[in-house]
Design an enzyme around this catalytic site. Sequence first.
Site, PDB file in Angstrom:
ATOM      1  N   ASP A 256       2.644   3.510   6.257  1.00  0.00           N
ATOM      2  CA  ASP A 256       2.478   4.704   7.080  1.00  0.00           C
ATOM      3  C   ASP A 256       1.155   4.581   7.831  1.00  0.00           C
ATOM      4  OD1 ASP A 256       2.406   7.526   7.996  1.00  0.00           O
ATOM      5  OD2 ASP A 256       4.098   7.750   6.643  1.00  0.00           O
ATOM      6  N   HIS A 279       1.322   2.407  10.635  1.00  0.00           N
ATOM      7  CA  HIS A 279       1.699   3.262  11.757  1.00  0.00           C
ATOM      8  C   HIS A 279       0.513   3.500  12.688  1.00  0.00           C
ATOM      9  CE1 HIS A 279       5.561   5.095   9.780  1.00  0.00           C
ATOM     10  NE2 HIS A 279       5.546   3.787   9.802  1.00  0.00           N
TER      11      HIS A 279
END
Length: 456
Positions: A256, A279
Amino acid sequence: MKWPVVNQFNFALIIIATIVFSAFSSSCSDEHSSAAPNNSDPTTFNVLDYGAKGDAHADDTKAFEDAWEAACKIDSSTMVVPSGKVFLIKPISFAGPNCRQNIVFQLDGKIIAPTDPKSWGSGSLKWIEFTKLNKITIKGKGVIDGQGSVWWNNNNDDDSSVEESTTSPFSVLPSSGKLPSTKPTALRFYGSDGVTVTGITIQNSQQMHLKFDSCTNVQVFDIKISSPADSPNTDGIHLQESQNVVLHSSTLVCGDDCVSIQTGCSNIFIQDLNCGPSHGISIGGLGKDNTKAFVSNVTVQNINIQNSLTAVRIKSWQGGSGSCKNVMFSNIQVSDAETPIIIDQYYCDNSKCKNSTSAVAVSAINYVNIKGTYTKEPVRFACSDSVPCSGLTLDTISLEPSKGVKDSAPFCWKASGKLNTKTVPPITCLQQSSNTFKLGIHMLTSKGFNFLRELL
Ligand SMILES: *[C@@H]1O[C@H](CO)[C@@H](O)[C@H](O)[C@H]1NC(C)=O
Ligand SMILES: *[C@@H]1O[C@H](CO)[C@@H](O)[C@H](O)[C@H]1NC(C)=O
Ligand SMILES: *[C@@H]1O[C@H](CO)[C@@H](O)[C@H](O)[C@H]1NC(C)=O
């Protein structure tokens, strides 16, 4: 060109800060850190002396609690987790507020999390927590391993189908019972002032790897975070309600956000990171469930980002309020990010989001020297109809499609600002406005960084 000057200037500050901090911490801890554990030293508390086995199977939680209880009573004490051993630890809290200050948690061994549902009861927000402490340091060459694979595939917050779990890449399932739906953060600091985390590795977290909530004067450097690119919600470092945070010289690989900056954060300085796969670096999602959110004075510079969803992103939910302002993203090298630069005031992670007239105001955001490749689109500014983005400044931007990817144009909606230089590709969709933002050397003027100013 004034940017590079400021960057070097800030860089020098970081170096100075590091030297000062390390000189400071070594004066109270170095005599214990490398020496063999010696229980005749009244300020050193080795978990082995409190009954820890370190064989990766025995439950060493009680030994850690007892060692902490002893260390907590002594100023500048050191709790030692020695190398060459693997300690199985259940959810644990190293808690003040009645502890003395300047405690060092010397982590040279490995700590692993239990994977059996029994150890987690009805669920815990954290696995290892340090809370309400004044000047706390975690250092060493050790590893914190959440053994998260059993959680990643645990679709227990919705109706999981058998099919999904058998085709999953994470095949380790607990032998009996079900893990709770609340997934813990591997290492969390709460309500503490003067926190240092350095040297250690945090890997395979159940969810976020390292979180600071309601902390001030935090520094994190020379750490490693590692979990698979497809492990869900495994943010690298998560900052919330925290001020005066310096994070630098670290490598983060996770499923993430590499770094996630949430509401209540200001005076955040991030430099020299390797991120990715991840991310990218994100501010937000701010303003979820119609909440007020405030983020300001964030500098992110000298970052390498590979194989990421984004490089630098600001995201907010419709219906929120508050502001996100004075942000500098500079010297960002990106390779193969889906969309390297994003502001998304329509952030929504489920399909039920409604448009609203209220939004978290985004202003004074600077992008300087951002270069590399994208796989979808180079720039996306999707701003609110009623609260448009303002004061976006772009300088020296060069983003090209990755090999085999088609050229794509920047997207802007209700976004205004200024292009200081030509950009690649041309960002013609930005509404030109002269209202410019002076680059704040905010770390110098903020209260928590007075010690830096005094050095100059
Ligand atoms: C521990 O420290 C004391 C005092 O410095 C020293 O006399 C003793 O030999 C040390 N013991 C070990 C096992 O290192
Ligand atoms: C919300 O507003 C944006 C911008 O006006 C528009 O593109 C989008 O389709 C709207 N979404 C919904 C769910 O109405
Ligand atoms: C952000 O920086 C500005 C300019 O240096 C300073 O005046 C302001 O107090 C800072 N904001 C916060 C919330 O610390």
